[in-house]
Motif scaffolding. Structure first.
Motif, PDB file in Angstrom:
ATOM      1  N   LYS A  63      10.613   3.154  -4.540  1.00 36.68           N
ATOM      2  CA  LYS A  63      10.318   4.558  -4.242  1.00 36.68           C
ATOM      3  C   LYS A  63       9.663   5.238  -5.433  1.00 36.68           C
ATOM      4  O   LYS A  63       8.721   6.026  -5.281  1.00 36.68           O
ATOM      5  CB  LYS A  63      11.603   5.294  -3.853  1.00 36.68           C
TER       6      LYS A  63
ATOM      7  N   GLN B 173      10.224  -1.329   2.791  1.00 40.31           N
ATOM      8  CA  GLN B 173      10.785  -0.179   3.501  1.00 40.31           C
ATOM      9  C   GLN B 173      10.831   1.030   2.573  1.00 40.31           C
ATOM     10  O   GLN B 173      10.502   2.157   2.962  1.00 40.31           O
ATOM     11  CB  GLN B 173      12.178  -0.489   4.013  1.00 40.31           C
TER      12      GLN B 173
ATOM     13  N   GLU C  49       6.061   4.000  -5.659  1.00 42.90           N
ATOM     14  CA  GLU C  49       5.207   4.629  -4.643  1.00 42.90           C
ATOM     15  C   GLU C  49       4.861   6.060  -5.022  1.00 42.90           C
ATOM     16  O   GLU C  49       3.702   6.489  -4.872  1.00 42.90           O
ATOM     17  CB  GLU C  49       5.911   4.601  -3.284  1.00 42.90           C
TER      18      GLU C  49
ATOM     19  N   TRP D   3       8.920   1.428  -0.129  1.00 41.78           N
ATOM     20  CA  TRP D   3       7.524   1.740  -0.449  1.00 41.78           C
ATOM     21  C   TRP D   3       6.925   2.675   0.613  1.00 41.78           C
ATOM     22  O   TRP D   3       6.231   3.623   0.308  1.00 41.78           O
ATOM     23  CB  TRP D   3       6.743   0.453  -0.578  1.00 41.78           C
ATOM     24  N   GLY D   4       7.173   2.372   1.869  1.00 44.07           N
ATOM     25  CA  GLY D   4       6.827   3.289   2.952  1.00 44.07           C
ATOM     26  C   GLY D   4       5.497   3.102   3.622  1.00 44.07           C
ATOM     27  O   GLY D   4       5.287   3.591   4.731  1.00 44.07           O
ATOM     28  N   HIS D   5       4.551   2.364   3.012  1.00 45.61           N
ATOM     29  CA  HIS D   5       3.242   2.105   3.617  1.00 45.61           C
ATOM     30  C   HIS D   5       3.275   0.679   4.132  1.00 45.61           C
ATOM     31  O   HIS D   5       3.046  -0.268   3.375  1.00 45.61           O
ATOM     32  CB  HIS D   5       2.128   2.286   2.586  1.00 45.61           C
ATOM     33  N   THR D   6       3.609   0.518   5.405  1.00 45.95           N
ATOM     34  CA  THR D   6       3.914  -0.817   5.918  1.00 45.95           C
ATOM     35  C   THR D   6       3.031  -1.174   7.105  1.00 45.95           C
ATOM     36  O   THR D   6       2.457  -0.310   7.769  1.00 45.95           O
ATOM     37  CB  THR D   6       5.383  -0.920   6.338  1.00 45.95           C
TER      38      THR D   6
END
Length: 411
Positions: free
Chosen positions: A162, A402, A165, A404-407
């Motif tokens: 997190k 997950q 990111e 990181w959020g850009h999946t």
């Protein structure tokens, strides 16, 4: 397809395939800086869509560096990717042209390019401290190194990704790049580069991750595919966790090969047979995580995770780099001194082999997140069983992505 026929231009992308490329003489060392002298290298930047589904939207730049064919009879152009993901073809083409490609450099212009998100192309940019903490986009470091269970490490892994990111999102322009560095987009960029370099077919050599990129290119552009050299095979049907499990097993096999080599020669710091030597190295990693080993910098002892990263990297070069492993481990075993490890860690920090933000960004877009904490805990325990020395290098996977959020969205 007849040799004289032109490769098709995807609809809506005519302006990108038809742009004028301005090649200029550039430095023979890393980078794309202009040179007043003819160095045998030329560089250029071209424009591609940020999002290929919206070619009229934002654009980004892709940097290329060409090692000009040295012979009088030129046979074409050869593109290369050194791996990663996140590795720079621009920075590596100079050395590789005279080593890896020594046999063909007289006949082919050899082009290294920086994939989107990397180096001299429009890059994912993060603050250096967060990149260091994301070592290899995988292993928890320092603060979490002494955690003994995956459950304990999971919170640190999530926080780490997190933070990475947030740093990358704040420093990357355009910020939307974080959602468009997937390998399919890079393969589409590569077809634009092929066309702008005058090739009807793509001749390409890919190493490590470059294998995966080359396979994607051939899948997307079979009619444009020429001679492809791929140094390994990556099964695109594997999940992220399955791929990382295979990587951890590969490290374990390579470690056994190193130990066997070490014990067959002189000055091996390991004792006993191969099993004993492998166990000895694992014990060093574990002990150094609990109590980091002093180094040449009194304020920066070396953890087991840092040692593991160095050993893992050096295992990629059988025998050529294994003497350095002997030296580093021997110093720890015989002198309780991790100065060699500290030197290598600092070198990697100052001159990283990959753009860590791009490494994480590409991997996390190429695979969709699968599983939950219970599944990831079970996967970690299985990793510890089958690859006890290198399990932590490969355990972040879906959990890290997950956070990181850009999946990715495709299976």
């Amino acid at each position: 397809m007849a040799a004289s026929s032109k490769a098709a231009v995807p609809k809506g992308l005519e302006s990108f395939y038809g742009q004028k490329v301005e090649w200029y003489d550039c430095v023979a060392t890393a980078g794309v800086e202009k040179s007043a002298d003819r160095t045998g290298f030329q560089c250029a930047k071209v424009t591609v869509p940020l999002d290929y589904s919206q070619p009229g939207g934002q654009t980004i730049e892709i940097a290329m560096k060409k090692h000009l064919a040295t012979g009088s009879t030129r046979q074409g152009t050869l593109f290369m990717n050194p791996g990663g993901p996140g590795g720079s073809g621009v920075d590596s083409v100079g050395v590789m042209a005279t080593t890896t490609f020594a046999g063909v450099q007289s006949a082919y212009d050899i082009i290294g390019f920086d994939p989107r998100g990397v180096g001299a192309s429009t890059a994912i940019t993060c603050t250096s401290d967060t990149e260091v903490k994301a070592m290899a986009g995988a292993a928890p470091v320092n603060a979490a190194a002494s955690a003994t269970t995956f459950e304990q490490r999971a919170a640190a892994i999530s926080t780490q990704f997190k933070q990475l990111e947030a740093s990358c999102a704040a420093n990357t322009k355009p910020a939307g790049l974080l959602d468009h560095v997937d390998t399919v987009s890079v393969a589409r960029d590569l077809d634009v580069l092929r066309a702008l370099s005058g090739g009807q077919k793509l001749n390409y050599a890919g190493f490590s991750y470059g294998t995966y990129l080359g396979a994607h290119y051939a899948e997307l552009f079979p009619a444009n595919t020429g001679r492809l050299v791929l140094d390994g095979a990556m099964d695109p049907s594997l999940t992220y966790s399955e791929r990382r499990q295979g990587q951890a097993l590969g490290f374990e096999r390579a470690l056994r090969n190193y130990v066997a080599w070490c014990q067959s020669g002189q000055s091996c710091p390991l004792s006993g047979d191969v099993d004993a030597g492998v166990q000895q190295i694992g014990d060093i990693f574990t002990s150094a995580n609990q109590s980091p080993v002093p180094s040449s910098d009194p304020n920066r002892p070396v953890t087991g995770e840092e040692m593991k990263q160095v050993v893992g990297l050096l295992l990629y070069s059988p025998e050529a780099a294994w003497g350095t492993v002997n030296e580093a481990l021997g110093q720890v075993i015989n002198q309780h001194d991790a100065s060699t490890f500290r030197t290598i860690v600092d070198q990697l920090t100052a001159h990283p082999l990959v753009n860590m933000g791009a490494t994480v960004g590409i991997n996390c877009l190429d695979y969709r997140v699968e599983g939950d904490m219970a599944a990831w805990t079970a996967q970690s325990k299985e990793l510890e069983r089958i690859a006890p020395r290198f399990a932590t290098i490969s355990e972040a996977g879906d959990l890290g992505c997950q956070a990181w959020g850009h999946t990715g969205t495709q299976p």
